[in-house]
Design an enzyme around this catalytic site. Structure first.
Site, mmCIF file in Angstrom:
data_model
loop_
_atom_site.group_PDB
_atom_site.id
_atom_site.type_symbol
_atom_site.label_atom_id
_atom_site.label_comp_id
_atom_site.label_asym_id
_atom_site.label_seq_id
_atom_site.Cartn_x
_atom_site.Cartn_y
_atom_site.Cartn_z
ATOM 1 N N ASP A 60 0.856 -1.181 0.000
ATOM 2 C CA ASP A 60 0.000 0.000 0.000
ATOM 3 C C ASP A 60 0.897 1.238 0.000
ATOM 4 O O ASP A 60 1.674 1.448 0.924
ATOM 5 C CB ASP A 60 -0.881 -0.023 1.256
ATOM 6 C CG ASP A 60 -1.827 1.160 1.315
ATOM 7 O OD1 ASP A 60 -1.352 2.239 1.719
ATOM 8 O OD2 ASP A 60 -2.998 1.030 0.947
ATOM 9 N N THR A 93 -3.064 5.992 -4.019
ATOM 10 C CA THR A 93 -1.935 6.652 -3.336
ATOM 11 C C THR A 93 -0.615 6.421 -4.073
ATOM 12 O O THR A 93 0.264 7.263 -4.052
ATOM 13 C CB THR A 93 -1.805 6.150 -1.889
ATOM 14 O OG1 THR A 93 -1.834 4.727 -1.896
ATOM 15 C CG2 THR A 93 -2.928 6.661 -1.038
ATOM 16 N N THR A 94 -0.479 5.263 -4.732
ATOM 17 C CA THR A 94 0.755 4.985 -5.478
ATOM 18 C C THR A 94 0.746 5.748 -6.804
ATOM 19 O O THR A 94 1.737 6.375 -7.176
ATOM 20 C CB THR A 94 0.892 3.472 -5.738
ATOM 21 O OG1 THR A 94 0.756 2.784 -4.504
ATOM 22 C CG2 THR A 94 2.231 3.137 -6.352
ATOM 23 N N ASP A 393 -9.148 0.708 2.031
ATOM 24 C CA ASP A 393 -9.172 1.162 0.640
ATOM 25 C C ASP A 393 -10.460 0.726 -0.041
ATOM 26 O O ASP A 393 -11.083 1.492 -0.780
ATOM 27 C CB ASP A 393 -7.967 0.589 -0.138
ATOM 28 C CG ASP A 393 -6.670 1.299 0.227
ATOM 29 O OD1 ASP A 393 -6.752 2.241 1.031
ATOM 30 O OD2 ASP A 393 -5.601 0.916 -0.264
#
Length: 556
Positions: A60, A93-94, A393
């Protein structure tokens, strides 16, 4: 005569500005490279060592960056991006870091050619507006009430996560939890507060398949007097309090002077009567369960257990709020203000169960719970932590779709379509901004390229083929299947992304890239400690005219 001096000074100043830009760009690229390998379903896991010597195994993006301790201010700024994305939409988020890193990487060439950062930023902002317009065009609306569609959607959004190997399990839990806590606010808008009203309880032991969403809440507490109070009550009447059921101690130190021996028993009797009075006010409403956030004295415990009432004390405020939402009770601050409408009657069962070595209280089978607890079971703490991160998520994705039921293609297809259309539009952009605008279009390809890299396929061949397919902004649904690396139709493979997540990722990445490009100096605001015994500083030296900075004196 003075002109060359001015030119030289200007060049030196620009060179120092460039150095800062390069440093910022390099730091940002380093952050992006750290988590680049965690994008996509075939991504690698990272093992992090934290300060306490514990380990975290995750892919994550936000969880990884949270643990990093980087010295460079630009790198710290990049880490904040993933936190913003996580707070706002809970996913992507990545992607946001990879995209921001690429936007800065393509800007490097323009900084080399002495383009002013403002020009680059203007072009980037124009590209952002056009990219969001493209997203609007290719987005498709979904029916939130169709569970099968929702399930496929949440599953595809978290298909890149570690728990995707457990099939529909996490997606099912996420949808159940978000539909439970959804509240109609009016005008067709649903408010879903997963932070306040969904609690995740991780209990090691058992199998992951034993995880479930409770129709109510559970918390790690037992009744005050286990031998005397009931541990199982069907259809309980619940009273929630936010006040102590014990004798009030004085605010400051209180002295009582007792002249006669009998006064001592009078004083004790007054205390007892006060507590008895409190309990009688509560017992008037015939509750089966009394829960308070504060203390509960032995005497109060005696009165309540005598009346057959179970009691729980020192509960967290957040847990109390969830119980109130689940069983329809109202939290009362003073027992004398209690009313019949404050009693919670919506719960079907109160039960205290022992799981492992600890006792957990369950208030479940609620009629219309607006809060719930997700009970996660699993083999180890590390596994449970990762499952919880993935579940958060998944719940965010479900919440985003409930709030804004629009989808865009996953697997890098969205970014490829945006890239192709922006490349076409770049020819109509006038002036010097044309080149940065085109570079921004190319930067969007970083996402599909990274996906292809993580699949282990031939990146150049795959990207060339995809560019050809998307050349005219057509075939918006053709992307990369992250599992096999094959070029496929995302509609057929059911690989989707939430529209809200994509828009937020684009906005955050480009705005952050612009902010970092506009930094031309890093100034330390940290005062250096004076060496001991250095004494007072010497008298400041006044600059004389000859020594003064004479840049202002040089004519234009």
């Amino acid at each position: 005569m003075h002109a060359p001096v001015l030119v030289l000074k200007d060049t030196l100043k620009r060179e120092s500005g460039n150095k800062v830009h390069y440093a910022n760009i390099q730091a940002s690229k380093a952050v992006a490279d750290i988590i680049r390998t965690t994008l996509g379903p075939r991504s690698m896991l990272k093992m992090l060592l934290d300060a306490a010597g514990g380990i975290v195994v995750t892919n994550d993006g936000n969880a990884i960056l949270r643990e990093l301790d980087l010295a460079h201010p630009a790198a710290k700024s990049m880490i904040e991006l993933s936190r913003t994305q996580d707070e706002e939409v809970g996913d992507g988020t990545t992607s946001v870091i990879v995209l921001a890193g690429e936007m800065l990487h393509v800007a490097e060439a323009f900084i080399d050619n002495h383009y002013h950062p403002t020009v680059i930023c203007r072009a980037y902002n124009k590209a952002l507006e056009d990219a969001i317009a493209v997203l609007e065009k290719i987005a498709m609306t979904v029916d939130v009430k169709d569970r099968a569609t929702m399930l496929g959607l949440v599953k595809s959004c978290i298909g890149t996560k570690f728990t995707s190997q457990f099939g529909n399990l996490i997606a099912d839990l996420a949808i159940d939890a978000t539909t439970t806590v959804g509240v109609e606010v009016g005008q067709g808008i649903r408010e879903v507060d997963i932070k306040k009203y969904v609690k995740v309880e991780k209990v090691p032991g058992g199998q992951l398949e034993d995880s479930q969403v409770l129709k109510g809440v559970m918390f790690n507490k037992d009744v005050v007097a286990p031998g005397k109070m009931r541990r199982k009550i069907v259809n309980p009447r619940i009273i929630l309090l936010d006040c102590p059921l014990e004798y009030k101690k004085g605010e400051n130190q209180t002295n009582a002077e007792l002249l006669r021996e009998e006064d001592w028993s009078v004083l004790l009797k007054m205390e007892e009567e006060y507590i008895e009075n409190l309990c009688m006010q509560i017992l008037k409403f015939k509750p089966d369960l009394v829960i308070t956030e504060k203390g509960l004295s032995d005497l109060a415990c005696h009165y309540l257990s005598k009346a057959g009432v179970s009691a729980i004390r020192r509960l967290r405020k957040t847990d109390n709020n969830r119980i109130a939402k689940a069983c329809g009770a109202v939290i009362v601050n003073r027992p004398d203000e209690l009313q019949e409408s404050d009693v919670g009657t919506g719960a079907g069962l109160f039960e205290v169960r022992k799981i492992g070595d600890e006792f957990f209280a369950f208030i479940v089978d609620c009629k219309d719970p607006k809060a719930c607890t997700v009970l996660l079971r699993g083999a180890s703490k590390d596994l449970l932590n990762e499952v919880e991160r993935n579940l958060q998520d998944a719940m965010s994705v479900a919440r985003n779709i409930v709030k804004n039921p629009k989808l865009v293609p996953g697997g890098g297809a969205t970014e490829l379509t945006v890239s192709a259309i922006l490349k076409q539009k770049s020819s109509s952009v006038e002036g010097i901004e044309k080149w940065p605008y085109e570079a921004a279009a190319i930067a969007f390809e970083a996402i599909p390229r990274t996906l292809a890299q993580n699949c282990g396929v031939n990146v150049i061949r795959t990207m060339t083929s995809l560019r050809g397919t998307h050349a005219n902004g057509e075939n918006a649904w053709i992307g990369i299947d992250g599992n096999t690396g094959a070029i496929a139709d995302m509609k057929e493979r059911k690989i989707w992304d939430s529209y809200t997540v994509k828009v937020q990722a684009f906005k955050t990445a480009i705005e952050a890239a612009c902010m970092l490009l506009r930094i031309d100096d890093i100034v330390s605001g940290i005062k250096k400690k004076q060496a001991p015994g250095a004494g007072a500083s010497s008298k400041p030296k006044v600059e004389e005219e000859g020594e003064a900075e004479n840049e202002a004196l040089i004519p234009e």
